[in-house]
Enzyme design. Structure first.
Site, mmCIF file in Angstrom:
data_model
loop_
_atom_site.group_PDB
_atom_site.id
_atom_site.type_symbol
_atom_site.label_atom_id
_atom_site.label_comp_id
_atom_site.label_asym_id
_atom_site.label_seq_id
_atom_site.Cartn_x
_atom_site.Cartn_y
_atom_site.Cartn_z
ATOM 1 N N GLY A 34 0.693 -1.327 0.128
ATOM 2 C CA GLY A 34 0.181 0.030 -0.034
ATOM 3 C C GLY A 34 0.726 1.233 0.200
ATOM 4 N N SER A 38 3.204 -0.057 -6.972
ATOM 5 C CA SER A 38 2.484 -0.498 -7.959
ATOM 6 C C SER A 38 1.952 0.767 -9.068
ATOM 7 C CB SER A 38 1.269 -1.706 -7.935
ATOM 8 O OG SER A 38 1.843 -2.721 -7.372
ATOM 9 N N SER A 105 9.505 -6.814 -1.041
ATOM 10 C CA SER A 105 10.980 -7.223 -0.581
ATOM 11 C C SER A 105 11.698 -6.710 0.576
ATOM 12 C CB SER A 105 12.169 -6.763 -1.823
ATOM 13 O OG SER A 105 11.690 -5.361 -2.361
HETATM 14 N N1 LIG Z 1 1.781 9.865 -3.214
HETATM 15 C C1 LIG Z 1 1.177 8.741 -3.820
HETATM 16 N N2 LIG Z 1 1.946 7.813 -4.213
HETATM 17 C C2 LIG Z 1 1.525 6.597 -4.948
HETATM 18 N N3 LIG Z 1 0.299 6.316 -4.316
HETATM 19 C C3 LIG Z 1 -0.541 6.787 -3.657
HETATM 20 C C4 LIG Z 1 0.008 8.369 -3.620
HETATM 21 N N4 LIG Z 1 -1.352 8.740 -2.741
HETATM 22 C C5 LIG Z 1 -2.122 8.063 -2.689
HETATM 23 N N5 LIG Z 1 -1.741 6.763 -3.096
HETATM 24 C C6 LIG Z 1 -2.816 5.607 -3.094
HETATM 25 O O1 LIG Z 1 -2.067 4.778 -2.469
HETATM 26 C C7 LIG Z 1 -2.453 3.169 -2.832
HETATM 27 C C8 LIG Z 1 -1.068 2.634 -3.131
HETATM 28 O O2 LIG Z 1 -1.532 1.164 -3.597
HETATM 29 P P1 LIG Z 1 -0.313 0.375 -4.536
HETATM 30 O O3 LIG Z 1 0.266 1.163 -5.570
HETATM 31 O O4 LIG Z 1 -1.224 -0.785 -4.779
HETATM 32 O O5 LIG Z 1 0.710 -0.076 -3.527
HETATM 33 P P2 LIG Z 1 1.814 -1.162 -3.415
HETATM 34 O O6 LIG Z 1 1.910 -1.905 -4.694
HETATM 35 O O7 LIG Z 1 2.740 -0.495 -3.003
HETATM 36 O O8 LIG Z 1 1.262 -2.332 -2.353
HETATM 37 C C9 LIG Z 1 -3.261 3.582 -4.252
HETATM 38 O O9 LIG Z 1 -4.487 3.554 -3.966
HETATM 39 C C10 LIG Z 1 -2.867 5.057 -4.607
HETATM 40 O O10 LIG Z 1 -3.859 5.807 -5.076
HETATM 41 MG MG LIG Z 2 1.553 -3.683 -5.652
#
Ligand SMILES: Nc1ncnc2c1ncn2[C@@H]1O[C@H](COP(=O)(O)OP(=O)(O)O)[C@@H](O)[C@H]1O
Ligand SMILES: [Mg+2]
Length: 199
Positions: A34, A38, A105
């Site tokens: 989160g 991604s 990771s």
């Molecule tokens: N500045 C930001 N950068 C990246 N994601 C963000 C940001 N602010 C809010 N978000 C939200 O946070 C969430 C990140 O999820 P995701 O990309 O699936 O995380 P991960 O792949 O690291 O598990 C998404 O819902 C995205 O829209």
């Molecule tokens: Mg992810």
């Protein structure tokens, strides 16, 4: 390995890179679930593709459907997971591709292993630095809720550790940077370090 001899290819990495106008490398995203790996990785690939660079994104959840589908989330499986991804990423680098990996990771030792396999000059560690409280709040897949209820075991940040990178090439503080500026930061890095337009 006994009786297996490396056969050098006639076309070299450099030949492959020249016609792509770029250098092969790996942008190794790391961060909590989160944190935004991604999301930023996807947007980054989209922008690079628009700029006509050759990319490939290896994303944790997608790769778990195939290449590493026989592996779980124990410390040992996470290690093997990272080793396999690193070997694949290394081949992509040899193909002259800007390779993006998006896996939690969580262990320093494994990321150092990835750096060693891929080669440190090809390896760009991108730490997506989002505090655990923010990730729990976002909970884009509802996984923290399950982990906090004990429905998922070995969940990073809850009952499995995340070891912060000590000296990553790029740090993205998602409290300060939105998605677009995070992407610009990485593209600037690639330009400055001459991974792009190196002719
Ligand atoms: N500045 C930001 N950068 C990246 N994601 C963000 C940001 N602010 C809010 N978000 C939200 O946070 C969430 C990140 O999820 P995701 O990309 O699936 O995380 P991960 O792949 O690291 O598990 C998404 O819902 C995205 O829209
Ligand atoms: Mg992810």
């Amino acid at each position: 390995m006994k009786n297996i001899v490396w056969h050098p290819n006639k076309v070299t990495r450099n030949d492959r890179e020249k016609i792509k106008n770029q250098k092969g490398c790996v942008l190794w995203f790391t961060g909590l679930s989160g944190s935004g790996k991604s999301t930023i990785a996807n947007e980054l690939e989209y922008e690079l593709n628009k700029m006509r660079y050759h990319t490939y994104l290896l994303d944790g959840d997608n790769i778990r459907h195939g290449l590493i589908k026989n592996l779980g989330f124990s410390d040992l499986d996470r290690k093997e997971n990272i080793r396999r991804i690193s070997e694949v990423a290394k081949l992509f680098v040899d193909a002259g591709i800007i390779t993006i990996t998006a896996f939690i990771s969580p262990f320093i030792e494994d990321r150092e292993k990835a750096r060693e396999i891929i080669g440190t000059k090809n390896f760009i560690e991108v730490f997506v630095d989002t505090p655990l409280e923010v990730c729990i709040q976002r909970d884009p897949k509802g996984l923290y809720k399950k982990a906090l209820n004990g429905e998922i075991k070995n969940f990073t940040g809850i009952d499995s550790p995340y070891e912060r990178p000590l000296s990553p090439e790029i740090i993205i503080d998602t409290k300060k940077y939105d998605i677009i500026s995070s992407v610009s930061l990485i593209i600037d890095y690639l330009k400055n370090k001459k991974y792009l337009d190196f002719r």
